[in-house]
Design an enzyme around this catalytic site. Structure first.
Site: not given
Ligand code: NAD
Length: 316
Positions: A12, A186, A194
């Site tokens: 962000g 993805k 992950n």
């Protein structure tokens, strides 16, 4: 454009900072007091391959301090915080406000649609990397792209406006009707690397130590992409596996964000990655044993880290 970034951590801040440098009126909204205070006093320190600079032409505040109705809300919390973060800025979302998510995982549109009509939601993916190295200090290196579309799949002028703004800010953005392909590929990549790294506490390259590492990762990719296809999304298994193999070969010492979260005692995005895949697979009656097992292991690791698992239990 008047832009409010909700969740101004690594990504962000990177996106908000670059948009502010291009002259957009940017407000960073976050709940990290030290990060907000650093930006308020010294500006956002953005360290990229090109330069290390402070960006001062932006506002940073808590959700309850944010005011005015933005043209665009850019959501960049971790997915487990999206619902609470949007509830915290619900007073900002007007009838003309659009909401963009470039977060990882699945289910982002469903959460955002509690606050905005489908035609005002934009979704996409980004390959830009970013790290929050300290309060008010973000680092990003290398190159990335952004691909986005309207969540209702329609050709809407505001989507092109947003893409142009991101592109002019140096974020290499295009409007792309095949965003769901990129999102699912993805998700497959993240569901594999992950979760395996988090379950084993291996870095990405360490998965290549024995053949079982890549084999398990490819198994997860196959499962996830089978679910994507059942949802009617075109996916490219060979290309996706090649990216996984490339990461195992080259990402030496890299700890995926999910492993970093666990090591820091934070909850992870596992529910919107492996969790969402397992839920979608059940709806299509597709077996996903590797993805499910990794989900269960990461939930256990997370519970132990959070102290919700019994401490010091002995198995007799
Ligand atoms: P991050 O943890 O650095 O930032 C998230 C921010 O959200 C934090 O600053 C946190 O304080 C804030 N937040 C939490 N609850 C909030 C609330 N209620 N209101 C306002 N702010 C709140 O995470 P990140 O690395 O920037 O990742 C954001 C998303 O982008 C994730 O979905 C991630 O998977 C995805 N992503 C990350 C990268 C990367 O390289 N970091 C790359 C691509 C995609």
């Amino acid at each position: 454009m008047k832009i409010t970034v909700v969740g101004a951590g690594a990504m962000g801040s990177l996106f908000g900072g670059l948009l502010a440098e291009r002259g957009h009126e940017v407000t960073l909204v976050d709940v990290n007091a030290a990060h907000l205070q650093a930006i308020q006093s010294q500006g956002l320190r953005l360290h990229t391959d090109q330069s290390d600079r402070h960006i001062r032409a932006l506002r940073a505040c808590r959700p309850d301090e944010a005011d005015g109705v933005p043209d665009l809300v850019l959501v960049f919390t971790k997915t487990l915080h999206t619902a609470s973060a949007l509830a915290g800025v619900a007073h900002l979302i007007g009838p003309e406000t659009h909401v963009l998510s470039l977060q990882n995982g699945l289910g982002n549109v469903e959460v955002i649609s509690q606050h905005a009509a489908l035609g005002r939601i934009l979704l996409g993916v980004t390959t830009w990397p970013a790290d929050l190295v300290g309060p008010g200090h973000v680092h990003s290196h290398g190159q990335g792209v952004v691909r986005l579309m309207s969540a209702d799949g329609r050709d809407r002028p505001f989507v092109a406006t947003v893409a142009q703004a991101l592109d002019e800010a140096g974020l290499a953005c295009t409007v792309d009707a095949a965003v769901w392909t990129a999102i699912w590929e993805k998700v497959a990549f993240n569901a594999a690397l992950n979760s395996i790294c988090t379950a084993t506490q291996c870095t990405v390259d360490q998965l290549g130590a024995i053949d079982d590492g890549p084999a398990l990762a490819f198994c997860v990719v196959d499962e996830v992409l089978a679910v994507a296809q059942a949802q009617g999304v075109t996916v490219h298994a060979d290309a996706c596996k090649a990216r996984v193999a490339d990461a195992i070969g080259r990402h030496v010492g890299h700890k995926p964000s999910m492993l970093q979260d666990v090591l820091a005692g934070r909850r992870t995005e596992i529910e919107s990655i492996n969790g969402a895949v397992v839920a979608a697979a059940a709806a299509h009656d597709i077996p996903v044993p590797c993805t499910r097992t990794l989900l269960q292991i990461v939930r256990l690791v997370q519970a132990r880290q959070a102290g919700t698992a019994p401490a010091g239990s002995v198995i007799h």
